[in-house]
Design a protein around this motif. Sequence first.
Motif, PDB file in Angstrom:
ATOM      1  N   ILE A 101      39.813 -19.292  15.617  1.00  0.00           N
ATOM      2  CA  ILE A 101      38.081 -19.613  15.118  1.00  0.00           C
ATOM      3  C   ILE A 101      38.093 -20.318  13.839  1.00  0.00           C
ATOM      4  O   ILE A 101      37.299 -21.259  13.866  1.00  0.00           O
ATOM      5  CB  ILE A 101      37.682 -18.097  14.956  1.00  0.00           C
ATOM      6  CG1 ILE A 101      37.664 -17.559  16.171  1.00  0.00           C
ATOM      7  CG2 ILE A 101      36.266 -18.279  14.147  1.00  0.00           C
ATOM      8  CD1 ILE A 101      37.142 -16.047  16.077  1.00  0.00           C
ATOM      9  N   LYS A 102      39.042 -20.220  12.958  1.00  0.00           N
ATOM     10  CA  LYS A 102      39.051 -20.849  11.537  1.00  0.00           C
ATOM     11  C   LYS A 102      39.296 -22.326  11.841  1.00  0.00           C
ATOM     12  O   LYS A 102      38.623 -23.198  11.267  1.00  0.00           O
ATOM     13  CB  LYS A 102      40.175 -20.320  10.794  1.00  0.00           C
ATOM     14  CG  LYS A 102      39.593 -18.866  10.052  1.00  0.00           C
ATOM     15  CD  LYS A 102      40.705 -18.454   9.201  1.00  0.00           C
ATOM     16  CE  LYS A 102      40.161 -17.130   8.570  1.00  0.00           C
ATOM     17  NZ  LYS A 102      41.289 -16.703   7.529  1.00  0.00           N
TER      18      LYS A 102
ATOM     19  N   LEU B 107      38.456 -24.137  14.418  1.00  0.00           N
ATOM     20  CA  LEU B 107      37.257 -24.487  14.957  1.00  0.00           C
ATOM     21  C   LEU B 107      35.980 -24.911  14.049  1.00  0.00           C
ATOM     22  O   LEU B 107      34.969 -25.346  14.200  1.00  0.00           O
ATOM     23  CB  LEU B 107      36.992 -23.852  16.084  1.00  0.00           C
ATOM     24  CG  LEU B 107      37.719 -23.674  17.363  1.00  0.00           C
ATOM     25  CD1 LEU B 107      37.220 -23.002  18.530  1.00  0.00           C
ATOM     26  CD2 LEU B 107      38.139 -25.155  17.896  1.00  0.00           C
ATOM     27  N   LYS B 108      36.205 -23.948  12.938  1.00  0.00           N
ATOM     28  CA  LYS B 108      35.105 -24.306  11.826  1.00  0.00           C
ATOM     29  C   LYS B 108      35.748 -24.334  10.446  1.00  0.00           C
ATOM     30  O   LYS B 108      36.083 -23.657   9.536  1.00  0.00           O
ATOM     31  CB  LYS B 108      34.574 -22.852  11.593  1.00  0.00           C
ATOM     32  CG  LYS B 108      33.595 -22.364  12.621  1.00  0.00           C
ATOM     33  CD  LYS B 108      32.955 -21.115  12.723  1.00  0.00           C
ATOM     34  CE  LYS B 108      31.965 -20.814  13.625  1.00  0.00           C
ATOM     35  NZ  LYS B 108      31.153 -19.552  13.555  1.00  0.00           N
TER      36      LYS B 108
ATOM     37  N   TYR C 151      36.728 -26.364   6.740  1.00  0.00           N
ATOM     38  CA  TYR C 151      35.878 -26.566   5.464  1.00  0.00           C
ATOM     39  C   TYR C 151      35.895 -28.070   5.253  1.00  0.00           C
ATOM     40  O   TYR C 151      36.721 -28.735   5.272  1.00  0.00           O
ATOM     41  CB  TYR C 151      36.617 -26.032   4.155  1.00  0.00           C
ATOM     42  CG  TYR C 151      36.096 -26.279   3.051  1.00  0.00           C
ATOM     43  CD1 TYR C 151      34.823 -25.953   2.505  1.00  0.00           C
ATOM     44  CD2 TYR C 151      36.612 -27.403   2.190  1.00  0.00           C
ATOM     45  CE1 TYR C 151      34.234 -26.317   1.192  1.00  0.00           C
ATOM     46  CE2 TYR C 151      36.211 -27.645   1.031  1.00  0.00           C
ATOM     47  CZ  TYR C 151      35.013 -27.125   0.431  1.00  0.00           C
ATOM     48  OH  TYR C 151      34.311 -27.650  -0.704  1.00  0.00           O
TER      49      TYR C 151
ATOM     50  N   TYR D  85      37.871 -33.286   4.503  1.00  0.00           N
ATOM     51  CA  TYR D  85      38.187 -32.375   5.663  1.00  0.00           C
ATOM     52  C   TYR D  85      39.363 -31.633   5.527  1.00  0.00           C
ATOM     53  O   TYR D  85      40.382 -32.191   5.052  1.00  0.00           O
ATOM     54  CB  TYR D  85      38.175 -33.086   7.067  1.00  0.00           C
ATOM     55  CG  TYR D  85      38.338 -32.579   8.257  1.00  0.00           C
ATOM     56  CD1 TYR D  85      37.262 -32.150   8.945  1.00  0.00           C
ATOM     57  CD2 TYR D  85      39.693 -32.002   8.696  1.00  0.00           C
ATOM     58  CE1 TYR D  85      37.683 -31.211  10.149  1.00  0.00           C
ATOM     59  CE2 TYR D  85      39.981 -31.574   9.945  1.00  0.00           C
ATOM     60  CZ  TYR D  85      38.830 -31.029  10.556  1.00  0.00           C
ATOM     61  OH  TYR D  85      38.687 -30.279  11.598  1.00  0.00           O
TER      62      TYR D  85
ATOM     63  N   ASN E 288      39.459 -29.500  18.359  1.00  0.00           N
ATOM     64  CA  ASN E 288      38.363 -29.537  17.368  1.00  0.00           C
ATOM     65  C   ASN E 288      37.970 -30.978  17.145  1.00  0.00           C
ATOM     66  O   ASN E 288      37.333 -31.244  16.302  1.00  0.00           O
ATOM     67  CB  ASN E 288      38.579 -28.965  16.134  1.00  0.00           C
ATOM     68  CG  ASN E 288      39.875 -29.541  15.377  1.00  0.00           C
ATOM     69  OD1 ASN E 288      40.356 -30.519  15.932  1.00  0.00           O
ATOM     70  ND2 ASN E 288      40.142 -28.996  14.370  1.00  0.00           N
TER      71      ASN E 288
ATOM     72  N   GLN F 199      34.498 -31.535  17.274  1.00  0.00           N
ATOM     73  CA  GLN F 199      33.708 -30.539  16.285  1.00  0.00           C
ATOM     74  C   GLN F 199      33.689 -31.825  14.946  1.00  0.00           C
ATOM     75  O   GLN F 199      32.931 -31.777  14.164  1.00  0.00           O
ATOM     76  CB  GLN F 199      34.471 -29.313  15.835  1.00  0.00           C
ATOM     77  CG  GLN F 199      33.627 -28.587  14.801  1.00  0.00           C
ATOM     78  CD  GLN F 199      32.396 -28.037  15.165  1.00  0.00           C
ATOM     79  OE1 GLN F 199      31.861 -28.063  16.084  1.00  0.00           O
ATOM     80  NE2 GLN F 199      31.790 -27.308  13.957  1.00  0.00           N
TER      81      GLN F 199
ATOM     82  N   LEU G 188      30.541 -32.987  12.534  1.00  0.00           N
ATOM     83  CA  LEU G 188      30.405 -32.928  11.055  1.00  0.00           C
ATOM     84  C   LEU G 188      30.431 -33.988  10.400  1.00  0.00           C
ATOM     85  O   LEU G 188      29.618 -34.203   9.405  1.00  0.00           O
ATOM     86  CB  LEU G 188      31.888 -31.921  10.752  1.00  0.00           C
ATOM     87  CG  LEU G 188      31.712 -30.493  11.384  1.00  0.00           C
ATOM     88  CD1 LEU G 188      32.976 -29.631  10.827  1.00  0.00           C
ATOM     89  CD2 LEU G 188      30.443 -29.676  10.852  1.00  0.00           C
TER      90      LEU G 188
END
Length: 294
Positions: A119-120, A122-123, A125, A158, A166, A169, A173
């Motif tokens: 999960i981290k 895919l999201k 900072y 990134y 990802n 994603q 972003l």
Amino acid sequence: MFGSFFQCIPFCASLSRSSIQQSAGGKTQIASVVSCSILVVILLWVGKFFEPLPKCVLASIIVVSLKGMLLQYKHLIKFWKCSTVDGFIWIATFLAVVLVAIDVGLIVGIALSILTLLIKSLKPYVCLLGSVPGTEIYLDMTKYKGTVEIPNIKIFHYCGSINFANRDQFRKLLYKLTGISEKLQKVKTVQEDGMKDESPHDVKCIVLDFSAVTYVDSGGFESLKRIIEELYKKDVLVLIAAISCPVYESYKKSNLYDLEKEGMIKHFPTIHDAVQYAVEKSIPISITYESIRL
């Protein structure tokens, strides 16, 4: 025997006996042989003295042997302060071990940890960096006051890896933070209307800060190539800055290195070097970069 090859804590058949063995300082499975020998003696000759004892007394022996493990709940406060996710994993693993079984608890803890990492990833900072006037330092503009954005230049930071899972994603972003999607739509509208917009706020250069990028696979490099080619057609210069050594080794073997030979992309050791290069390329800006530094 299998666990002994991996420096595993010597264990017995039950959780309570394993806990006692560990607290007594057992180092190898020989400790299990000794404890089992004592247990055989108790079952054959001493057990009859424990037969009239109530079950609550026998249960208290097990509870006392598990005291050290049960008192580990104090660690929860430390883990919860550090991260609520780690605290949740600790609670789930602890309850599974105590209420179900050790093996089930270990499986639950490992599964939750792997799920958290996915999960981290895919999201990640991400942020836009701004220049600290008078220095060569670039910081997150949303968290540090006093930073200024260089006109027509976006510095995209990134943190994480870029892989097949990802990469889409990453593209979303990048386009969202830099406003490239709006620019592409704007260019399309201008072409349809036959008008020319010379807005000084358009993005002319994107600096990709890869100092916190840990890994890029072949799918990630392929996605980066498509992004660079798309931006190159829209007259947006893409520069890579502060790329780490492991990622750079993969970079030299990827298709991005071919784009660099064609002049579509360049890499620099620091963000400041990339910004200086973008300024020297005579990118039209409304306010000069030197005035910002002063």
